[in-house]
Design a protein around this motif. Structure first.
Motif, PDB file in Angstrom:
ATOM      1  N   PRO A  91      16.000  -3.671  53.599  1.00 58.63           N
ATOM      2  CA  PRO A  91      15.390  -2.330  53.487  1.00 58.63           C
ATOM      3  C   PRO A  91      14.817  -2.059  52.089  1.00 58.63           C
ATOM      4  N   SER A  94      12.733   1.527  51.720  1.00 63.73           N
ATOM      5  CA  SER A  94      13.567   2.735  51.691  1.00 63.73           C
ATOM      6  C   SER A  94      14.434   2.783  50.440  1.00 63.73           C
ATOM      7  N   THR A  95      14.902   1.628  49.985  1.00 61.72           N
ATOM      8  CA  THR A  95      15.721   1.589  48.771  1.00 61.72           C
ATOM      9  C   THR A  95      14.898   1.982  47.552  1.00 61.72           C
ATOM     10  N   ARG A  97      12.142   3.684  47.478  1.00 60.66           N
ATOM     11  CA  ARG A  97      11.760   5.094  47.579  1.00 60.66           C
ATOM     12  C   ARG A  97      12.898   6.011  47.139  1.00 60.66           C
ATOM     13  N   ALA A  98      14.116   5.661  47.539  1.00 62.70           N
ATOM     14  CA  ALA A  98      15.276   6.474  47.152  1.00 62.70           C
ATOM     15  C   ALA A  98      15.455   6.454  45.636  1.00 62.70           C
ATOM     16  N   HIS A 101      12.580   8.436  44.075  1.00 58.48           N
ATOM     17  CA  HIS A 101      12.745   9.879  44.300  1.00 58.48           C
ATOM     18  C   HIS A 101      13.800  10.474  43.357  1.00 58.48           C
ATOM     19  N   SER A 143      20.961  10.243  48.856  1.00 54.38           N
ATOM     20  CA  SER A 143      19.985   9.491  49.646  1.00 54.38           C
ATOM     21  C   SER A 143      20.683   8.748  50.783  1.00 54.38           C
ATOM     22  N   SER A 145      19.631   6.187  52.198  1.00 55.22           N
ATOM     23  CA  SER A 145      19.320   4.758  52.073  1.00 55.22           C
ATOM     24  C   SER A 145      20.283   4.024  51.163  1.00 55.22           C
ATOM     25  N   TRP A 174      22.420  -0.806  49.247  1.00 53.96           N
ATOM     26  CA  TRP A 174      21.500  -0.258  50.230  1.00 53.96           C
ATOM     27  C   TRP A 174      22.156  -0.240  51.597  1.00 53.96           C
ATOM     28  N   THR A 177      20.078  -0.441  58.462  1.00 52.45           N
ATOM     29  CA  THR A 177      20.144   0.215  59.772  1.00 52.45           C
ATOM     30  C   THR A 177      19.878  -0.821  60.843  1.00 52.45           C
TER      31      THR A 177
END
Length: 178
Positions: A91, A94-95, A97-98, A101, A143, A145, A174, A177
């Protein structure tokens, strides 16, 4: 020598044996035609039965092959391909992005190390205070993620301009899913 006698008034009669031979030949010929037609019908029925059997076998084979899983491509046996496929399934987006962010000024990310085998990330960062560092950790924990976020170490030192600065390292994992 024998004397010939010709009688023009009475027509000569046909020999009865000739008629019997003709009738016997016609009967035998009818029987042969009947046997020939029966043989042809049996051959046609055998050919049709054979074709039906071949079609049934082909249909069974087609259904059997349809139930089998598709064969794996040849490249699936290559270790490099399997390793790359595992890496691509991680992932990453998503990692990252977290982390992106959560990383907002006054927090500055200095280092990023990852271990794809375990899913562990180590982040090195700088913040103006320990409270800002803790806010960064809380943002990462929020998060979905990332999981198990914790500070490994921190150090208070002034920056080159003499302002207070907290350098810290944290570890997180991370979340994969299924």
């Amino acid at each position: 020598m024998r004397a010939m006698r010709i009688d023009f008034v009475k027509p000569p009669s046909q020999p009865k044996l000739g008629w019997l031979m003709l009738i016997a030949g016609l009967v035998l010929m009818g029987m042969m035609v009947r046997q020939y037609l029966d043989l042809k019908h049996r051959q046609a029925a055998l050919v049709q039965a054979h074709q039906q059997q071949v079609q049934a076998q082909a249909e069974e084979e087609r259904q059997r092959l349809a139930m089998l899983p598709p064969p794996a491509p040849a490249y699936m046996d290559d270790k490099r391909w399997r390793h790359a496929a595992k890496e691509l399934a991680l992932p990453w987006i998503s990692t990252l992005r977290a982390v992106e962010h959560a990383t907002k000024p006054p927090i500055f990310l200095v280092g990023f190390k990852s271990d794809p085998a375990t899913g562990r990330l180590q982040l090195d960062a700088e913040a103006p205070s320990f409270d800002a560092a803790l806010d960064f950790v809380v943002a990462l924990q929020a998060s979905p993620s990332l999981a198990q976020t914790q500070i490994l170490s921190h150090e208070d030192a002034p920056d080159p301009q003499g302002r207070p600065l907290t350098r810290f390292s944290l570890q997180t994992r991370w979340v994969t899913t299924p």
